[in-house]
Design a protein around this motif. Structure first.
Motif, PDB file in Angstrom:
ATOM      1  N   ASP A 231      -4.157 -86.236 -36.769  1.00 47.96           N
ATOM      2  CA  ASP A 231      -4.266 -87.139 -35.567  1.00 47.96           C
ATOM      3  C   ASP A 231      -3.094 -88.328 -35.845  1.00 47.96           C
ATOM      4  O   ASP A 231      -3.325 -89.059 -37.112  1.00 47.96           O
ATOM      5  CB  ASP A 231      -5.461 -87.606 -35.809  1.00 47.96           C
ATOM      6  CG  ASP A 231      -5.883 -88.623 -34.519  1.00 47.96           C
ATOM      7  OD1 ASP A 231      -5.212 -88.526 -33.718  1.00 47.96           O
ATOM      8  OD2 ASP A 231      -6.784 -89.473 -35.213  1.00 47.96           O
ATOM      9  N   ARG A 237      -7.337 -88.869 -26.098  1.00 53.27           N
ATOM     10  CA  ARG A 237      -7.431 -87.320 -25.869  1.00 53.27           C
ATOM     11  C   ARG A 237      -7.155 -87.062 -24.582  1.00 53.27           C
ATOM     12  O   ARG A 237      -6.819 -85.989 -24.051  1.00 53.27           O
ATOM     13  CB  ARG A 237      -9.265 -87.161 -25.653  1.00 53.27           C
ATOM     14  CG  ARG A 237      -9.809 -85.885 -25.406  1.00 53.27           C
ATOM     15  CD  ARG A 237     -11.092 -85.964 -25.464  1.00 53.27           C
ATOM     16  NE  ARG A 237     -11.961 -86.333 -26.654  1.00 53.27           N
ATOM     17  CZ  ARG A 237     -12.052 -85.670 -27.757  1.00 53.27           C
ATOM     18  NH1 ARG A 237     -11.710 -84.330 -27.671  1.00 53.27           N
ATOM     19  NH2 ARG A 237     -12.599 -85.775 -28.782  1.00 53.27           N
ATOM     20  N   GLU A 250      -9.363 -80.786 -28.965  1.00 53.31           N
ATOM     21  CA  GLU A 250     -10.494 -81.082 -29.860  1.00 53.31           C
ATOM     22  C   GLU A 250      -9.957 -81.839 -31.073  1.00 53.31           C
ATOM     23  O   GLU A 250      -8.929 -81.666 -31.575  1.00 53.31           O
ATOM     24  CB  GLU A 250     -11.166 -79.921 -30.192  1.00 53.31           C
ATOM     25  CG  GLU A 250     -11.820 -79.087 -29.411  1.00 53.31           C
ATOM     26  CD  GLU A 250     -12.555 -77.831 -29.883  1.00 53.31           C
ATOM     27  OE1 GLU A 250     -13.825 -77.747 -29.661  1.00 53.31           O
ATOM     28  OE2 GLU A 250     -11.692 -77.191 -30.525  1.00 53.31           O
ATOM     29  N   GLU A 252     -11.121 -82.912 -34.711  1.00 58.23           N
ATOM     30  CA  GLU A 252     -12.265 -82.614 -35.736  1.00 58.23           C
ATOM     31  C   GLU A 252     -11.409 -82.897 -37.146  1.00 58.23           C
ATOM     32  O   GLU A 252     -10.492 -82.336 -37.596  1.00 58.23           O
ATOM     33  CB  GLU A 252     -12.526 -81.179 -35.661  1.00 58.23           C
ATOM     34  CG  GLU A 252     -13.896 -80.745 -36.563  1.00 58.23           C
ATOM     35  CD  GLU A 252     -14.130 -79.256 -36.183  1.00 58.23           C
ATOM     36  OE1 GLU A 252     -14.656 -78.879 -37.418  1.00 58.23           O
ATOM     37  OE2 GLU A 252     -13.831 -78.638 -35.339  1.00 58.23           O
ATOM     38  N   ARG A 253     -12.158 -83.715 -37.944  1.00 63.97           N
ATOM     39  CA  ARG A 253     -11.718 -84.191 -39.298  1.00 63.97           C
ATOM     40  C   ARG A 253     -10.318 -84.440 -39.282  1.00 63.97           C
ATOM     41  O   ARG A 253      -9.488 -83.845 -40.125  1.00 63.97           O
ATOM     42  CB  ARG A 253     -12.169 -83.066 -40.334  1.00 63.97           C
ATOM     43  CG  ARG A 253     -13.505 -83.274 -40.743  1.00 63.97           C
ATOM     44  CD  ARG A 253     -13.774 -81.888 -41.727  1.00 63.97           C
ATOM     45  NE  ARG A 253     -14.323 -80.926 -41.147  1.00 63.97           N
ATOM     46  CZ  ARG A 253     -14.052 -79.581 -41.242  1.00 63.97           C
ATOM     47  NH1 ARG A 253     -12.969 -79.413 -42.003  1.00 63.97           N
ATOM     48  NH2 ARG A 253     -14.525 -78.724 -40.613  1.00 63.97           N
ATOM     49  N   TRP A 256      -5.995 -82.618 -34.614  1.00 66.97           N
ATOM     50  CA  TRP A 256      -6.371 -82.383 -33.066  1.00 66.97           C
ATOM     51  C   TRP A 256      -6.008 -80.822 -33.077  1.00 66.97           C
ATOM     52  O   TRP A 256      -5.121 -80.252 -33.697  1.00 66.97           O
ATOM     53  CB  TRP A 256      -5.170 -83.043 -32.303  1.00 66.97           C
ATOM     54  CG  TRP A 256      -5.635 -84.450 -32.067  1.00 66.97           C
ATOM     55  CD1 TRP A 256      -5.152 -85.566 -32.465  1.00 66.97           C
ATOM     56  CD2 TRP A 256      -6.646 -84.933 -31.020  1.00 66.97           C
ATOM     57  NE1 TRP A 256      -5.719 -86.588 -31.958  1.00 66.97           N
ATOM     58  CE2 TRP A 256      -6.333 -86.211 -31.179  1.00 66.97           C
ATOM     59  CE3 TRP A 256      -7.596 -84.291 -30.154  1.00 66.97           C
ATOM     60  CZ2 TRP A 256      -7.374 -86.922 -30.228  1.00 66.97           C
ATOM     61  CZ3 TRP A 256      -8.306 -85.054 -29.200  1.00 66.97           C
ATOM     62  CH2 TRP A 256      -8.146 -86.488 -29.506  1.00 66.97           C
ATOM     63  N   SER A 257      -6.773 -80.179 -32.248  1.00 67.91           N
ATOM     64  CA  SER A 257      -6.483 -78.888 -31.865  1.00 67.91           C
ATOM     65  C   SER A 257      -6.574 -78.537 -30.274  1.00 67.91           C
ATOM     66  O   SER A 257      -7.249 -78.955 -29.687  1.00 67.91           O
ATOM     67  CB  SER A 257      -7.721 -78.234 -32.615  1.00 67.91           C
ATOM     68  OG  SER A 257      -7.428 -76.703 -32.238  1.00 67.91           O
TER      69      SER A 257
END
Ligand SMILES: Nc1ncnc2c1ncn2[C@@H]1O[C@H](COP(=O)(O)OP(=O)(O)OP(=O)(O)O)[C@@H](O)[C@H]1O
Length: 308
Positions: A231, A237, A250, A252-253, A256-257
């Motif tokens: 990120d 987003r 998405e 997460e931790r 980005w995915s």
């Protein structure tokens, strides 16, 4: 192509449990054909019907053009079954085992050839229990082909093997196929289904829910692939989700995915966006969909119900 196995609407129940629920299938000569599915999906029951160890309640099964209900004895002479290594008497020597299995058949057998093919000549005097897992599995294969079978059934052939021994096992199975044999493999390893098998049937609750080449099964998922990156904390987003072919973005931790149906186009647009917004794409990861996703997708409903 020649059909080695032809099943029409095979059904089998144990009391109230429907183990095999209307399976129809054709396997061609020279295929390595995989059967996968969660525990209890009916794989063993189906295979044991083909091996002539269990009788179907209804439906027809032809192997080598012969009807299993009427010509099981003739079929058994021309098929081979690899036993789980645990069912072999541990003290028996490799050479003796191969001779013993050869004596079960009325057809012409060649124990020496089986030993040679699997590189077991040097180990003929070794006791079965002294062998490593990989060598034990080779003995199981040698026992399965001692009668020069046209169809060979392998149940979890690389279970418990380390990655090197597993790779060697796949090579050996391919060599068996290259000799003109048709191979049926059950496996719980999706990597094995993908790398080894020409076609794979996915079973769920006694039914075949999909059968195709691993590549086609993966493609049926819509070719969804994942692009991961760190990120940069300066993008949004909305901007990422608006990139072409992105179905989902998405975070997460700190990573980005992006789920993309066209990796090339999404990647190009991602780099353009980073350029415009003045950040660099770092920690890039590209994940292709695999048989693991196919398995999860096709068997998810059963998994959910079972854990409830
Ligand atoms: N001899 C039997 N008597 C009663 N029920 C049985 C018998 N054999 C299997 N079953 C049931 O039939 C269903 C299918 O079992 P089967 O062993 O064929 O599945 P499987 O896909 O091979 O599972 P696994 O991956 O765990 O080996 C299961 O619900 C199982 O409990």
């Amino acid at each position: 192509m020649k059909s080695m196995i032809e099943l029409r609407d095979i059904r089998k129940r144990y009391g109230a449990t429907v183990a095999v629920d209307g399976v129809s299938l054709e396997v061609q000569k020279g295929e390595i054909f995989g059967i996968v599915g969660p525990n209890g999906a009916g794989k063993t029951t189906l295979i044991e019907i083909l091996e002539g160890l269990r009788q179907a309640d209804s439906g027809t099964a032809h192997l080598l053009g012969l009807d299993i209900a009427k010509q099981a004895a003739a079929i058994k002479q021309r098929i081979g079954v690899a036993f789980q290594a645990t069912s072999v008497p541990p003290k028996a020597r490799v050479g003796e085992l191969v001779e013993l299995f050869a004596s079960f058949y009325s057809t012409k057998t060649d124990p020496e050839r089986a030993l040679r093919f699997f590189g077991l000549e040097e180990r003929r005097r070794a006791s079965f229990k002294s062998l490593s897992g990989g060598w034990k599995q080779r003995v199981a294969l040698a026992l399965a082909v001692v009668n020069d079978p046209e169809i060979v059934f392998l149940d979890e052939p690389s279970m418990g093997l380390d990655p090197t021994a597993r790779g060697e096992m796949w090579q050996t199975i391919r060599r068996m196929r290259d000799e003109g044999r048709t191979i049926i493999v059950t496996t719980h390893y999706m990597e094995e289904a993908e790398s080894l098998c020409d076609r794979v049937a996915v079973m769920r609750r006694g039914r075949i829910v999909a059968v195709d080449t691993p590549g086609a099964l993966v493609a049926q998922l819509g070719g969804i692939k994942r692009i991961g990156f760190a990120d940069p904390a300066v993008t949004s987003r909305d901007a990422l989700a608006a990139l072409p072919h992105v179905a989902l973005a998405e975070l997460e931790r700190g990573s980005w995915s992006l789920h993309s149906s066209d990796m090339d186009q999404t990647l190009k647009a991602l780099f353009r966006l980073a350029d415009q917004e003045g950040w660099t794409v770092s920690g890039l990861r590209l994940d292709e969909a695999s048989m693991n996703e196919v398995f999860r997708e096709l068997t998810a409903e059963q998994m959910k119900e079972e854990t409830q």
